[in-house]
Design an enzyme around this catalytic site. Structure first.
Site, PDB file in Angstrom:
ATOM      1  N   ASP A   1       0.748  -1.113   0.056  1.00 44.55           N
ATOM      2  CA  ASP A   1       0.057   0.017   0.071  1.00 44.55           C
ATOM      3  C   ASP A   1       0.784   1.253   0.004  1.00 44.55           C
ATOM      4  O   ASP A   1       1.948   1.250   0.747  1.00 44.55           O
ATOM      5  CB  ASP A   1      -1.016  -0.159   1.179  1.00 44.55           C
ATOM      6  CG  ASP A   1      -1.800  -1.138   1.207  1.00 44.55           C
ATOM      7  OD1 ASP A   1      -2.009  -1.833   0.085  1.00 44.55           O
ATOM      8  OD2 ASP A   1      -2.598  -1.083   2.212  1.00 44.55           O
TER       9      ASP A   1
ATOM     10  N   HIS B   1      -6.517   2.456  -3.685  1.00 48.47           N
ATOM     11  CA  HIS B   1      -6.518   2.399  -2.385  1.00 48.47           C
ATOM     12  C   HIS B   1      -6.864   3.719  -1.740  1.00 48.47           C
ATOM     13  O   HIS B   1      -6.833   4.241  -0.702  1.00 48.47           O
ATOM     14  CB  HIS B   1      -4.951   2.429  -1.855  1.00 48.47           C
ATOM     15  CG  HIS B   1      -4.726   2.204  -0.365  1.00 48.47           C
ATOM     16  ND1 HIS B   1      -5.315   1.371   0.361  1.00 48.47           N
ATOM     17  CD2 HIS B   1      -3.768   2.975   0.506  1.00 48.47           C
ATOM     18  CE1 HIS B   1      -5.171   1.475   1.582  1.00 48.47           C
ATOM     19  NE2 HIS B   1      -4.169   2.248   1.703  1.00 48.47           N
TER      20      HIS B   1
ATOM     21  N   HIS C   1      -7.419   9.323   3.210  1.00 50.87           N
ATOM     22  CA  HIS C   1      -7.131   7.775   3.796  1.00 50.87           C
ATOM     23  C   HIS C   1      -8.144   8.008   5.322  1.00 50.87           C
ATOM     24  O   HIS C   1      -7.684   8.047   6.339  1.00 50.87           O
ATOM     25  CB  HIS C   1      -5.742   7.679   4.314  1.00 50.87           C
ATOM     26  CG  HIS C   1      -5.185   6.534   4.627  1.00 50.87           C
ATOM     27  ND1 HIS C   1      -5.335   5.852   5.927  1.00 50.87           N
ATOM     28  CD2 HIS C   1      -4.641   5.497   3.699  1.00 50.87           C
ATOM     29  CE1 HIS C   1      -4.787   4.669   5.746  1.00 50.87           C
ATOM     30  NE2 HIS C   1      -4.338   4.458   4.336  1.00 50.87           N
TER      31      HIS C   1
ATOM     32  N   HIS D   1       3.867  -2.149   3.173  1.00 50.68           N
ATOM     33  CA  HIS D   1       3.688  -0.898   2.913  1.00 50.68           C
ATOM     34  C   HIS D   1       4.848  -0.325   2.296  1.00 50.68           C
ATOM     35  O   HIS D   1       5.892  -0.685   2.601  1.00 50.68           O
ATOM     36  CB  HIS D   1       3.373   0.047   3.948  1.00 50.68           C
ATOM     37  CG  HIS D   1       2.175  -0.544   4.846  1.00 50.68           C
ATOM     38  ND1 HIS D   1       1.853  -1.359   5.664  1.00 50.68           N
ATOM     39  CD2 HIS D   1       0.933   0.085   4.506  1.00 50.68           C
ATOM     40  CE1 HIS D   1       0.594  -1.670   5.882  1.00 50.68           C
ATOM     41  NE2 HIS D   1      -0.052  -0.588   5.369  1.00 50.68           N
TER      42      HIS D   1
END
Length: 232
Positions: free
Chosen positions: A42, A94, A98, A188
């Site tokens: 990610d 994604h 966020h 990540h």
């Protein structure tokens, strides 16, 4: 027939149902006897870690991995996003901001996903069909909304916890000891993951020593039965 778990009920017992009747669900791994795993990364912020991660994958000859990119990051760092695409890695969505999707209405979710999708396509030419929601957050309503947009929600069975920066060896041990055939491994390539560049080569070497090969998430899905529950 397929073993499914109702969306969002990770602790529930799996039930055998006809695949055609299954509700939208998140995918954690696939059931296969083949020693294959999907390395997934990610990226939501930063430009210090992503390129070293790509350098490592290139040096180690890893040609298959899946990157989930946020829209804002992709627009801020188009050269890195293009490099991911040019190296042949799979690109997923994604999200945009966020934030946990389950806290917002369906219209907001659709808007956020569309913004990220547009950004990724604008920079890389890829129209995303896989999504990993921010923080891995979802509920049945979120899953249905994303499914109706044509997305498959991808979670993970093995979490490296690299963003906690627990030490390189802790990251390596956690991934290598937990990985199973058909696994989706979460890592990540954001700057918050300060130790992944040291841990990643060891993870690659040790998984290969165990006989594992690396594939994309889409390759996993196309070659094995889907499992929507996490291994304990």
């Amino acid at each position: 027939m397929a073993v499914l778990l109702s969306a969002g009920l990770i602790g529930a017992k799996p039930q055998t149902v006809m695949a055609a009747s299954k509700p939208p669900n998140a995918i954690y791994k696939v059931d296969t006897d083949k020693k294959v795993v999907a390395l997934t990364f990610d990226i939501s912020w930063g430009n210090k870690v992503p390129e070293p991660v790509l350098d490592i994958l290139q040096k180690e000859g890893v040609k298959k991995a899946t990157f989930f990119l946020s829209g804002p990051w992709t627009l801020r760092h188009p050269k890195i996003a293009k490099r991911i695409q040019n190296m042949g890695f799979e690109i997923g969505n994604h999200g945009n901001l966020h934030k946990d999707f389950s806290n917002y209405p369906n219209s907001w979710i659709r808007e956020q996903v569309a913004l990220s999708e547009k950004a990724i396509q604008q920079v890389t030419g890829v129209k995303t069909k896989l999504i990993r929601t921010p923080n891995g957050d979802f509920n049945p309503r979120v899953l249905k909304t994303l499914h109706d947009m044509g997305y498959t929600v991808i979670q993970w069975n093995t979490d490296s916890l690299d963003w906690k920066n627990p030490g390189e060896q802790a990251i390596v041990k956690r991934v290598v000891s937990r990985a199973v055939p058909g696994d989706i491994i979460l890592m990540h390539a954001s700057d918050s993951s300060k130790q992944i560049t040291v841990a990643l080569p060891q993870i690659i070497h040790q998984l290969r020593a165990k006989g594992y090969q690396f594939v994309t998430v889409s390759e996993l899905l196309s070659n094995a039965k889907v499992s929507t529950k996490v291994e304990s």
